[in-house]
Design a protein around this motif. Structure first.
Motif, PDB file in Angstrom:
ATOM      1  N   SER A  33       0.819  -1.214   0.000  1.00  0.00           N
ATOM      2  CA  SER A  33       0.000   0.000   0.000  1.00  0.00           C
ATOM      3  C   SER A  33       0.850   1.259   0.000  1.00  0.00           C
ATOM      4  O   SER A  33       0.386   2.320  -0.412  1.00  0.00           O
ATOM      5  N   CYS A  34       2.081   1.137   0.476  1.00  0.00           N
ATOM      6  CA  CYS A  34       2.994   2.280   0.500  1.00  0.00           C
ATOM      7  C   CYS A  34       4.118   2.128  -0.533  1.00  0.00           C
ATOM      8  O   CYS A  34       5.162   2.783  -0.422  1.00  0.00           O
ATOM      9  N   PHE A  76       1.008   4.996   6.357  1.00  0.00           N
ATOM     10  CA  PHE A  76       0.081   6.074   6.038  1.00  0.00           C
ATOM     11  C   PHE A  76       0.410   7.300   6.891  1.00  0.00           C
ATOM     12  O   PHE A  76       0.876   7.183   8.025  1.00  0.00           O
ATOM     13  N   LEU A 105      -1.101   8.767   1.646  1.00  0.00           N
ATOM     14  CA  LEU A 105      -2.526   9.099   1.786  1.00  0.00           C
ATOM     15  C   LEU A 105      -2.756  10.273   2.743  1.00  0.00           C
ATOM     16  O   LEU A 105      -3.573  10.194   3.667  1.00  0.00           O
ATOM     17  N   THR A 109      -6.889  12.322   0.555  1.00  0.00           N
ATOM     18  CA  THR A 109      -6.562  11.443  -0.563  1.00  0.00           C
ATOM     19  C   THR A 109      -7.015  10.014  -0.318  1.00  0.00           C
ATOM     20  O   THR A 109      -6.964   9.185  -1.216  1.00  0.00           O
ATOM     21  N   THR A 110      -7.460   9.701   0.879  1.00  0.00           N
ATOM     22  CA  THR A 110      -8.004   8.381   1.189  1.00  0.00           C
ATOM     23  C   THR A 110      -9.511   8.487   1.417  1.00  0.00           C
ATOM     24  O   THR A 110      -9.987   9.453   2.024  1.00  0.00           O
ATOM     25  N   GLY A 112     -11.016   6.556   3.375  1.00  0.00           N
ATOM     26  CA  GLY A 112     -11.195   5.765   4.586  1.00  0.00           C
ATOM     27  C   GLY A 112     -11.806   6.482   5.769  1.00  0.00           C
ATOM     28  O   GLY A 112     -11.907   5.902   6.850  1.00  0.00           O
ATOM     29  N   HIS A 116      -8.373   7.463   8.958  1.00  0.00           N
ATOM     30  CA  HIS A 116      -7.258   7.346   8.023  1.00  0.00           C
ATOM     31  C   HIS A 116      -6.887   8.666   7.356  1.00  0.00           C
ATOM     32  O   HIS A 116      -5.917   8.714   6.602  1.00  0.00           O
ATOM     33  N   GLN A 117      -7.629   9.720   7.624  1.00  0.00           N
ATOM     34  CA  GLN A 117      -7.375  10.998   6.971  1.00  0.00           C
ATOM     35  C   GLN A 117      -6.506  11.892   7.859  1.00  0.00           C
ATOM     36  O   GLN A 117      -6.962  12.402   8.876  1.00  0.00           O
ATOM     37  N   ARG A 286     -12.001  11.157  -3.585  1.00  0.00           N
ATOM     38  CA  ARG A 286     -11.211  12.386  -3.488  1.00  0.00           C
ATOM     39  C   ARG A 286     -11.922  13.547  -4.187  1.00  0.00           C
ATOM     40  O   ARG A 286     -11.994  14.655  -3.649  1.00  0.00           O
TER      41      ARG A 286
END
Length: 336
Positions: A33-34, A76, A105, A109-110, A112, A116-117, A286
């Motif tokens: 994911s990264c 993240f 992210l 941009t996520t 989630g 997650h932001q 997004r």
């Protein structure tokens, strides 16, 4: 037309690290994911999977740095800045260790949602003494930021982009620490943008110039230190006002850095900060979130109308018609 690059960090990291055996990569269960899976496969002896234990990972990275290595922590952005903040502050920033924190992210941009932001990460990292804060705005900066980070003697936080990333800037023009990219010259309005918001700002500034406004535009990739003479000169030249546009809360990010600089330098222009207005976002695409929270080109146009004092007649169709190309020099923005 503007090029779209697939996963630029993944292959670039492998190439860049080949002749740098002192560079190590750490991941917290988010390797693919990264975009660190290429490094893992190419240099397994230099890769450490730490599991979902970000606080421990920061301490581990600090120990590696004390032994002469250059750890590149991949996770993240929210799991770099918020969850292990005390460990980053005390184990990495306080002893001024050369740990590179690569946060993916950032902001909205996520999809989630709030867990997650990272909408506060720039503010948190700017607070830390010794910390350098960088943000990538396109594929070119994704490819260039590693050289920039490696040259800094202390810790560095990078807001990184992943997946499909547009190339806005010419690879022949390097990303420079503490220096904004000049994307357009003008004195009616000065626009400062960062990260994913620069693409939106380019659409808006092109439309604004087509309506006769003189618009200066700078893309900011160094959020700390924030002492670029080019930025200071642009702010001082603003006739109608200044607009900042960022993928972050307006508290603590680019807008705050600009406000602080203007206050300290006695620059009396009006400032409009565009970003998340002291609120959390929610899970969505997004594109939807940028529109919903005023981080897009139309939000910048509306802000310009407030400074001009009259409607400009620019609608979504006009913005959609703006054709973007890779920016090689400031004069090319006049062709938008």
């Amino acid at each position: 037309m503007m090029e779209i690059v697939q996963r630029p960090h993944r292959d670039n990291l492998v190439r860049w690290a080949e002749q740098r055996p002192e560079v190590l990569v750490l991941s917290a269960d988010l390797t693919s994911s990264c975009e660190a899976d290429g490094f893992r496969d190419a240099y397994p002896e230099r890769f450490f999977s730490m599991g979902m234990a970000e606080q421990n990972m920061m301490g581990f990275a600090a120990g590696l740095a004390r032994e002469g290595f250059f750890p590149y922590v991949h996770t993240f952005a929210v799991f770099v800045s918020r969850r292990p903040f005390d460990q980053v502050a005390m184990s990495i920033a306080y002893p001024n260790l050369p740990v590179r924190l690569i946060g993916f992210l950032p902001g909205i941009t996520t999809p989630g949602g709030v867990t997650h932001q990272a909408v506060d990460d720039i503010g948190l990292m700017r607070l830390l003494p010794n910390m350098t804060v960088l943000e990538c705005g396109d594929a070119t900066e994704v490819e260039q930021v590693l050289d920039l980070a490696q040259a800094v003697p202390g810790p560095v936080y990078v807001r990184m982009l992943r997946g499909e990333v547009p190339r806005l800037f010419d690879p022949a023009e390097p990303m420079v620490l503490g220096r904004a990219r000049l994307l357009g010259e003008g004195e009616d309005l000065i626009v400062l943008s960062s990260g994913i918001c620069t693409e939106e700002a380019l659409r808006a500034t092109g439309a604004l110039r087509a309506h006769g406004l003189s618009v200066g535009h700078l893309h900011v990739s160094t959020l700390k230190p924030f002492d670029d003479p080019r930025v200071r000169a642009a702010l001082a030249s603003a006739r109608l006002g200044v607009i900042t546009l960022e993928n972050h809360s307006i508290v603590g990010g680019l807008g705050s850095a600009v406000a602080e600089l203007m206050a300290e330098r006695g620059i009396g222009a009006r400032l409009i900060r565009l970003g998340l207005r002291d609120t959390y976002a929610h899970g969505a695409s997004r594109q939807y979130l940028m529109c919903e929270y005023g981080l897009d080109a139309m939000a910048l146009v509306r802000a310009a109308e407030r400074l001009v004092g009259e409607p400009l007649g620019i609608d979504e169709d006009a913005l959609a018609a703006v054709r973007l190309e890779t920016m090689g020099r400031a004069e090319r923005t006049e062709d938008l």
